[in-house]
Scaffold this motif. Sequence first.
Motif, PDB file in Angstrom:
ATOM      1  N   LYS A  97      25.079  43.292  10.518  1.00  0.00           N
ATOM      2  CA  LYS A  97      24.796  42.034  11.211  1.00  0.00           C
ATOM      3  C   LYS A  97      23.287  41.961  11.440  1.00  0.00           C
ATOM      4  CE  LYS A  97      29.300  41.664  13.482  1.00  0.00           C
ATOM      5  NZ  LYS A  97      30.015  41.560  14.778  1.00  0.00           N
ATOM      6  N   GLY A  99      21.380  39.808  12.802  1.00  0.00           N
ATOM      7  CA  GLY A  99      20.934  39.407  14.133  1.00  0.00           C
ATOM      8  C   GLY A  99      20.732  40.588  15.067  1.00  0.00           C
ATOM      9  N   ASN A 118      17.020  31.615  12.374  1.00  0.00           N
ATOM     10  CA  ASN A 118      18.444  31.441  12.679  1.00  0.00           C
ATOM     11  C   ASN A 118      19.326  31.806  11.492  1.00  0.00           C
ATOM     12  OD1 ASN A 118      18.033  30.616  15.330  1.00  0.00           O
ATOM     13  ND2 ASN A 118      17.757  28.468  14.742  1.00  0.00           N
ATOM     14  N   HIS A 119      18.822  31.516  10.290  1.00  0.00           N
ATOM     15  CA  HIS A 119      19.570  31.894   9.092  1.00  0.00           C
ATOM     16  C   HIS A 119      19.792  33.405   9.060  1.00  0.00           C
ATOM     17  CE1 HIS A 119      20.715  32.159   4.807  1.00  0.00           C
ATOM     18  NE2 HIS A 119      19.915  33.202   4.780  1.00  0.00           N
ATOM     19  N   LYS A 121      19.544  35.503  11.621  1.00  0.00           N
ATOM     20  CA  LYS A 121      20.318  35.951  12.775  1.00  0.00           C
ATOM     21  C   LYS A 121      21.820  35.780  12.563  1.00  0.00           C
ATOM     22  CE  LYS A 121      16.986  35.470  16.562  1.00  0.00           C
ATOM     23  NZ  LYS A 121      16.651  34.744  17.826  1.00  0.00           N
ATOM     24  N   ASN A 122      22.205  34.781  11.790  1.00  0.00           N
ATOM     25  CA  ASN A 122      23.626  34.525  11.547  1.00  0.00           C
ATOM     26  C   ASN A 122      24.151  35.189  10.279  1.00  0.00           C
ATOM     27  OD1 ASN A 122      23.960  32.825  13.841  1.00  0.00           O
ATOM     28  ND2 ASN A 122      22.964  31.152  12.730  1.00  0.00           N
TER      29      ASN A 122
END
Length: 328
Positions: A97, A99, A118-119, A121-122
Motif C-alpha cells: 500500500k 499510501g 493522491n494517485h 496514496k491510493n
Amino acid sequence: MDLENIEDMPSQGEGENWLEMVLSYNLNDVIATKKLYELTANMIELRKQLTKMYGINLLNASDSKIGSELTLKLYCQKTGKNIKDVRSMRTYRKAIKIGDIIFPYVKFNSDVFNLVLNHFKNLEIKDTKSGSEFSVNYKDFQFDYGSGGIHGSISNSIVESDKEYVIIDADVSSLYPSIAIVNGLYPRHLGREFVDIYNQEIVVPRLIAKKEGNKVLADGFKLAANSVYGKSNDVYSWLYDPQYTMATTINGQLLLTMLAEMLMEINDSKLIQINTDGLTMKIPRDKGTQYFDICEKWMKITKLELEYVKYSKMIIFDVNYWRHNLVN
C-alpha cells in the motif's frame, strides 16, 4: 569495443585455406582479448584488491554482486550474525500500500501534483515491475511516472545559455542511498540497525575514500551503496524487500516533483528535463539568487544534497537522448 573485425570459428575442413582461416581467427581472438583486458584493467584491479582486503573471492563477480557481497560481509561483522543465515533471509509482500510508505513531508501546492500525490496514496502494488506508470501535464511540460523513476523532457530542441538566461542542472547526490539513510529505510528482515551500518560502514567511508583519492575503496563502497536498492527488488537476494524498493523510488519521484514545482514558479523559467535523480532548468540570470534559495529550502525539507552544473547548450533529440556543453 568497436572492433574492425569479428570472426566466427571456421568449421573443420571448410574451404581450401582452412588452416589459414583458423590462424586468422586465432590472431583476431588474441587481439580482441588484449583489447578487452586493456579496457577492463581498472575493473580487474578493483576486484583483485577488494578480494585481498576483505577475504571474499570477487575476481569473477559482477558489479552488483561485489556490492551485495561486500555489504553482507560488513553487515554480519557488525551484527555478529551468521553469513549463511542472513543469505537465506527475505521479506515477502503480498501487496504494498503506497499510501503507507509516502514520507509525511511530501506536499504540493498545485492541483495537478496533488492529483499525482493522491494517485500514489491510493495505489496498491503487487507487481513492482509495472502498474504504476502514468503521466500528467503541468505548465505545458509532461511528467512521466513509473515504478523505476520519473522522466520528462522537451524534444527536438536546442536550448542555449545567453546574456539573459542560463541553463542550470541540479542532481541529487547519491539519491537512493541518501533517501534510505535520512528517512530510516531498511529491508524489514535486517532490522533498524541496517540503516546505521549502511551509513557508517559504507556511505561515509566511501565519501572519505573519495576525498582521500583512494579509488579502490571509493569504487568498492559505491558499488555496495548502490547494490542495496537494486538487490532489494531481487527475490534471489538476501536484501529482498520490495517495499523498500518502492519506498525509495516513489518517494524519490515525489521529492523531485516538489523541487520542479517550486522552481517552475520562477518567472520566465523553463523546465528542460527531469529524470531519476535530477532536473535541468533555464532561468533568467537575474533570478539566480531565487533559484538557489529555492534549492536550499528544498534541501532543508528533504535533507538531501544537490550538486549543480551550468550548461552553455543542450541539443535534445527526444526524451531519451540529449547532448550538452558545459559553461567554461
